[in-house]
Motif scaffolding. Structure first.
Motif, PDB file in Angstrom:
ATOM      1  N   UNK A   1       0.846  -1.185   0.000  1.00 31.11           N
ATOM      2  CA  UNK A   1       0.000   0.000   0.000  1.00 31.11           C
ATOM      3  C   UNK A   1       0.886   1.241   0.000  1.00 31.11           C
ATOM      4  N   UNK A   2       0.616   2.178  -0.930  1.00 27.75           N
ATOM      5  CA  UNK A   2       1.353   3.450  -1.056  1.00 27.75           C
ATOM      6  C   UNK A   2       2.793   3.266  -1.520  1.00 27.75           C
ATOM      7  N   UNK A   3       3.099   2.121  -2.144  1.00 28.12           N
ATOM      8  CA  UNK A   3       4.411   1.929  -2.759  1.00 28.12           C
ATOM      9  C   UNK A   3       4.325   2.264  -4.243  1.00 28.12           C
ATOM     10  N   UNK A   4       5.351   2.907  -4.766  1.00 28.06           N
ATOM     11  CA  UNK A   4       5.328   3.362  -6.153  1.00 28.06           C
ATOM     12  C   UNK A   4       5.356   2.189  -7.130  1.00 28.06           C
ATOM     13  N   UNK A   5       4.486   2.278  -8.163  1.00 21.85           N
ATOM     14  CA  UNK A   5       4.443   1.303  -9.257  1.00 21.85           C
ATOM     15  C   UNK A   5       4.528   2.084 -10.567  1.00 21.85           C
ATOM     16  N   UNK A   6       5.443   1.706 -11.427  1.00 24.11           N
ATOM     17  CA  UNK A   6       5.617   2.386 -12.713  1.00 24.11           C
ATOM     18  C   UNK A   6       5.003   1.545 -13.824  1.00 24.11           C
ATOM     19  N   UNK A   7       4.172   2.195 -14.654  1.00 23.47           N
ATOM     20  CA  UNK A   7       3.571   1.540 -15.809  1.00 23.47           C
ATOM     21  C   UNK A   7       4.094   2.232 -17.066  1.00 23.47           C
ATOM     22  N   UNK A   8       4.717   1.459 -17.955  1.00 25.46           N
ATOM     23  CA  UNK A   8       5.263   1.990 -19.205  1.00 25.46           C
ATOM     24  C   UNK A   8       4.512   1.331 -20.362  1.00 25.46           C
ATOM     25  N   UNK A   9       3.936   2.155 -21.223  1.00 31.48           N
ATOM     26  CA  UNK A   9       3.200   1.666 -22.390  1.00 31.48           C
ATOM     27  C   UNK A   9       4.128   1.722 -23.608  1.00 31.48           C
ATOM     28  N   UNK A  10       4.412   0.533 -24.183  1.00 28.74           N
ATOM     29  CA  UNK A  10       5.295   0.436 -25.341  1.00 28.74           C
ATOM     30  C   UNK A  10       4.515  -0.074 -26.542  1.00 28.74           C
ATOM     31  N   UNK A  11       4.743   0.551 -27.672  1.00 29.65           N
ATOM     32  CA  UNK A  11       4.153   0.103 -28.933  1.00 29.65           C
ATOM     33  C   UNK A  11       5.236  -0.624 -29.724  1.00 29.65           C
ATOM     34  N   UNK A  12       5.053  -1.942 -29.922  1.00 30.21           N
ATOM     35  CA  UNK A  12       5.984  -2.747 -30.707  1.00 30.21           C
ATOM     36  C   UNK A  12       5.508  -2.781 -32.161  1.00 30.21           C
ATOM     37  N   UNK A  13       6.415  -2.477 -33.078  1.00 30.23           N
ATOM     38  CA  UNK A  13       6.089  -2.389 -34.501  1.00 30.23           C
ATOM     39  C   UNK A  13       7.060  -3.269 -35.270  1.00 30.23           C
ATOM     40  N   UNK A  14       6.515  -4.123 -36.136  1.00 28.31           N
ATOM     41  CA  UNK A  14       7.356  -4.985 -36.968  1.00 28.31           C
ATOM     42  C   UNK A  14       8.118  -4.143 -37.992  1.00 28.31           C
ATOM     43  N   UNK A  15       9.338  -4.554 -38.348  1.00 32.32           N
ATOM     44  CA  UNK A  15      10.089  -3.809 -39.374  1.00 32.32           C
ATOM     45  C   UNK A  15       9.410  -3.803 -40.732  1.00 32.32           C
ATOM     46  N   UNK A  16       8.389  -4.656 -40.928  1.00 32.96           N
ATOM     47  CA  UNK A  16       7.739  -4.746 -42.240  1.00 32.96           C
ATOM     48  C   UNK A  16       6.830  -3.558 -42.525  1.00 32.96           C
ATOM     49  N   UNK A  17       6.380  -2.836 -41.505  1.00 28.38           N
ATOM     50  CA  UNK A  17       5.449  -1.726 -41.709  1.00 28.38           C
ATOM     51  C   UNK A  17       6.020  -0.473 -41.061  1.00 28.38           C
ATOM     52  N   UNK A  18       5.376   0.657 -41.328  1.00 30.66           N
ATOM     53  CA  UNK A  18       5.796   1.922 -40.711  1.00 30.66           C
ATOM     54  C   UNK A  18       4.573   2.638 -40.164  1.00 30.66           C
ATOM     55  N   UNK A  19       4.717   3.219 -38.968  1.00 33.69           N
ATOM     56  CA  UNK A  19       3.634   3.956 -38.309  1.00 33.69           C
ATOM     57  C   UNK A  19       3.730   5.415 -38.710  1.00 33.69           C
ATOM     58  N   UNK A  20       2.605   5.979 -39.159  1.00 30.30           N
ATOM     59  CA  UNK A  20       2.584   7.386 -39.567  1.00 30.30           C
ATOM     60  C   UNK A  20       2.007   8.300 -38.499  1.00 30.30           C
ATOM     61  N   UNK A  21       1.050   7.796 -37.695  1.00 28.30           N
ATOM     62  CA  UNK A  21       0.435   8.636 -36.662  1.00 28.30           C
ATOM     63  C   UNK A  21      -0.382   7.750 -35.729  1.00 28.30           C
ATOM     64  N   UNK A  22      -0.818   8.317 -34.629  1.00 28.36           N
ATOM     65  CA  UNK A  22      -1.703   7.593 -33.716  1.00 28.36           C
ATOM     66  C   UNK A  22      -2.533   8.602 -32.933  1.00 28.36           C
ATOM     67  N   UNK A  23      -3.636   8.124 -32.355  1.00 28.39           N
ATOM     68  CA  UNK A  23      -4.446   8.971 -31.482  1.00 28.39           C
ATOM     69  C   UNK A  23      -5.081   8.088 -30.403  1.00 28.39           C
ATOM     70  N   UNK A  24      -5.166   8.604 -29.176  1.00 29.58           N
ATOM     71  CA  UNK A  24      -5.761   7.804 -28.095  1.00 29.58           C
ATOM     72  C   UNK A  24      -7.273   7.693 -28.255  1.00 29.58           C
ATOM     73  N   UNK A  25      -7.808   6.509 -27.989  1.00 31.15           N
ATOM     74  CA  UNK A  25      -9.251   6.286 -28.021  1.00 31.15           C
ATOM     75  C   UNK A  25      -9.845   6.213 -26.627  1.00 31.15           C
ATOM     76  N   UNK A  26      -9.114   5.619 -25.698  1.00 31.54           N
ATOM     77  CA  UNK A  26      -9.649   5.440 -24.349  1.00 31.54           C
ATOM     78  C   UNK A  26      -8.481   5.454 -23.369  1.00 31.54           C
ATOM     79  N   UNK A  27      -8.380   6.524 -22.565  1.00 31.86           N
ATOM     80  CA  UNK A  27      -7.317   6.632 -21.582  1.00 31.86           C
ATOM     81  C   UNK A  27      -7.764   6.021 -20.261  1.00 31.86           C
ATOM     82  N   UNK A  28      -6.917   5.238 -19.607  1.00 27.01           N
ATOM     83  CA  UNK A  28      -7.294   4.658 -18.312  1.00 27.01           C
ATOM     84  C   UNK A  28      -7.462   5.727 -17.248  1.00 27.01           C
ATOM     85  N   UNK A  29      -8.360   5.454 -16.282  1.00 26.85           N
ATOM     86  CA  UNK A  29      -8.672   6.429 -15.231  1.00 26.85           C
ATOM     87  C   UNK A  29      -7.923   6.162 -13.931  1.00 26.85           C
ATOM     88  N   UNK A  30      -7.353   4.973 -13.758  1.00 32.92           N
ATOM     89  CA  UNK A  30      -6.565   4.623 -12.579  1.00 32.92           C
ATOM     90  C   UNK A  30      -7.352   4.831 -11.284  1.00 32.92           C
TER      91      UNK A  30
END
Length: 594
Positions: A161-190
């Motif tokens: 209880x009350x100990x720090x927890x770090x959450x890192x969101x990583x997007x893994x992308x295959x070398x076969x494609x390229x990402x041009x843009x992104x937009x959030x649809x649903x942000x967590x409320x925690x």
């Protein structure tokens, strides 16, 4: 004739029943399984999709006997608002390859929606011998599905209880494609967490592996969480819409590969933390909820001073931990000292490992009498999650000596600390001088004639005459200003319909809902019709028929479009303020023509 009437009544009755049934169906939950084909060769692939019209939890797919899962589950979410009505769709899709010939049954999948469990109907698939030309080569969507993965990495799954927890969101992308843009649809409320976002200033692609295959990944979001409740706590998923360029098998005139654009929805699955309660064994009586690794000290700005001068007593905690989430201990000061309410000082920064810095209370103390005043030692306790033990720190005793000033009522000059002390609130000077010149007036009879009130009542009517003339001319000038009055009236009308939206500035979703409602209410009041059921094209036709300038119509329609786009796109406070100002201007100008 009676037979024809009877048939007509039956038809009307059937129509009403069917209308009632279709209306009842609108609120029903739909959960079904869709297959790309029910018969395929052993060298072909099968796409299985589970769709629902309401969001659910605890999705359990069937075992897929006779098949091997080569991709999935891929999650897709679709949500839209049309004329104030919400349409929602969510799906989980799998790509399967058969492992043997024969007939196989895709059994039931289950999901919980609104507290109830729903199941799909089982379906049979026939696997035949290999076909010469498989017609199920990978589509652009298939390539995008298996080339994009959003992962939430949690530093601790079983924190205190009350100990720090770090959450890192990583997007893994295959070398076969390229990402041009992104937009959030649903942000967590925690929920049940104290949370702090760590800004990601630069999205740098790094090399890594995902499920044993080489990938590139980008850190999209970092957040530090401090659980405020014990037990199983759920971290809601982050959902994004990713826009990618996928290479195809076709080439252009110069031999270059042709790319096709696609958009895919990816989601970091729900994560559950098992939060442990702090141990009861060895918990100090003065423990105030501090968790981390800290240092504690009490200091004074002066140790020698004169009466009526002031000093600062500082109670300070510094280190790493939940610095913003506990109370500092209070010193026990002698009752003969005047002590003011403390000033709170906070110098804390939140890093990816948690909070670091210091917090302190500054007490202003003013002694009234000459003597020696001890500030007793006080203790501060915290729990260290690394050692899993409680630590108690004690401050050093501080002696304050007042050199010059009046002597107190006690026999000696030293003042003993009172453990049941209450803070003394300053009341000003202790003694007042005796007044040598009293403000006394002669007692006697007062007459109204010739007094100040007599002359005031005598000349007051003469002073009111020019004021009345000036006010009359001012009203007459205002009434004659027809254009100015229309502008004021239009501005008041705009404020009336946009008052709710103004209160919600800064709250994106509530602001744009109130703004859209205000725009429709304005048209409803002016045109005497229910415009919320009309499309933007219908509203444009109505305003054009009413003779409204096309510039104002375009501004009004663009505001309605902004209200719809705001539900799915990030909007800043500056954009909200601009839309609010634009709405007031459009309503004011349209009101002059309606």
């Amino acid at each position: 004739m009676y037979k024809s009437w009877g048939k007509l009544l039956i038809l009307v009755h059937v129509f009403l029943l069917s209308g009632t049934y279709s209306h009842a169906q609108e609120g029903e939950v739909s959960f079904e399984m869709k297959l790309s084909k029910e018969k395929l060769g052993i060298n072909e692939r099968l796409r299985v999709e589970f769709t629902m019209n309401k969001d659910g939890d605890n999705f359990n797919p069937p075992p897929f006997e006779g098949f091997k899962v080569v991709m999935g589950p891929s999650q897709s979410i679709s949500s839209s608002w049309i004329n104030g009505k919400r349409s929602f769709s969510k799906s989980y899709s799998y790509i399967l390859v058969p492992t043997a010939r024969g007939k196989f049954s895709i059994k039931q999948a289950t999901i919980e929606i609104d507290g109830e469990t729903y199941k799909t109907l089982p379906k049979t698939v026939e696997v035949t011998a290999a076909v010469d030309k498989p017609n199920d080569s990978k589509t652009v969507d298939d390539v995008a599905d298996e080339s994009l993965h959003l992962v939430a990495e949690v530093s601790k799954s079983n924190p205190y209880l009350n100990e720090a927890v770090t959450v890192i969101y990583k997007l893994y992308v295959s070398p076969n494609i390229s990402v041009t843009n992104y937009r959030p649809l649903d942000n967590p409320k925690y929920n049940n967490f104290w949370s702090q976002d760590i800004p990601v200033t630069k999205h740098t692609a790094q090399n890594g592996t995902y499920q044993g295959k080489p990938y590139r990944y980008v850190v999209l979001k970092r957040v530090v969480l401090y659980p405020q409740k014990t037990g199983s706590l759920e971290i809601e998923p982050l959902s994004l819409e990713i826009f990618v360029d996928v290479p195809t098998n076709r080439r252009d005139f110069f031999g270059g590969r042709i790319y096709k654009q696609a958009s895919k929805t990816v989601s970091a699955g729900r994560r559950t933390l098992s939060v442990k309660a702090l141990p009861e064994a060895g918990k100090p009586a003065n423990f105030g909820g501090a968790v981390g690794d800290f240092e504690f000290a009490v200091s004074a700005s002066k140790k020698q001073l004169n009466a009526s001068e002031s000093l600062q007593a500082i109670v300070e905690v510094k280190g790493k931990g939940n610095l913003k989430l506990f109370q500092l201990p209070e010193p026990e000061l002698p009752s003969a000292l005047e002590v003011y309410e403390p000033e709170y000082d906070e110098k804390v920064r939140t890093l990816s490992t948690g909070m670091e810095g210091k917090v302190a209370n500054h007490y202003t103390i003013v002694p009234a009498y000459r003597g020696k005043y001890p500030i007793p030692s006080i203790s501060f306790s915290y729990f260290n999650p690394k050692t899993k033990k409680y630590v108690t720190l004690n401050s050093e005793e501080i002696n304050i000596e007042v050199l010059e000033g009046p002597v107190g009522s006690s026999s000696d000059n030293s003042v003993v600390s009172n453990t049941n002390k209450q803070f003394v609130v300053p009341t000003g000077k202790q003694f007042h001088f005796i007044k040598i010149k009293p403000n006394l007036t002669k007692m006697g009879t007062k007459y109204f004639f010739g007094s100040n009130k007599f002359y005031l009542f005598l000349f007051a009517p003469l002073l009111l005459i020019p004021i009345a003339v000036f006010s009359f001319k001012k009203r007459e000038a205002i009434a004659s200003d027809v254009v100015g009055n229309k502008i004021k009236k239009a501005n008041k009308l705009a404020k009336k319909y946009l008052s709710t939206a103004k209160k919600e500035l800064g709250n994106k979703e509530a602001f744009y809902v109130a703004l859209e409602k205000g725009l429709h209410n304005y048209l409803k009041a002016k045109l005497k019709i229910e415009t919320s059921e009309f499309s933007k094209e219908k509203i444009t036709d109505i305003l054009t028929q009413k003779g409204v300038d096309s510039t104002y119509i375009e501004g009004f329609i663009s505001l309605l479009k902004s209200c719809e786009m705001a539900r799915y796109s990030p909007f800043s406070d500056v954009q909200m303020q601009n839309d609010y100002d634009k709405a007031g201007e459009v309503i004011s100008k349209m009101d002059k023509q309606l």
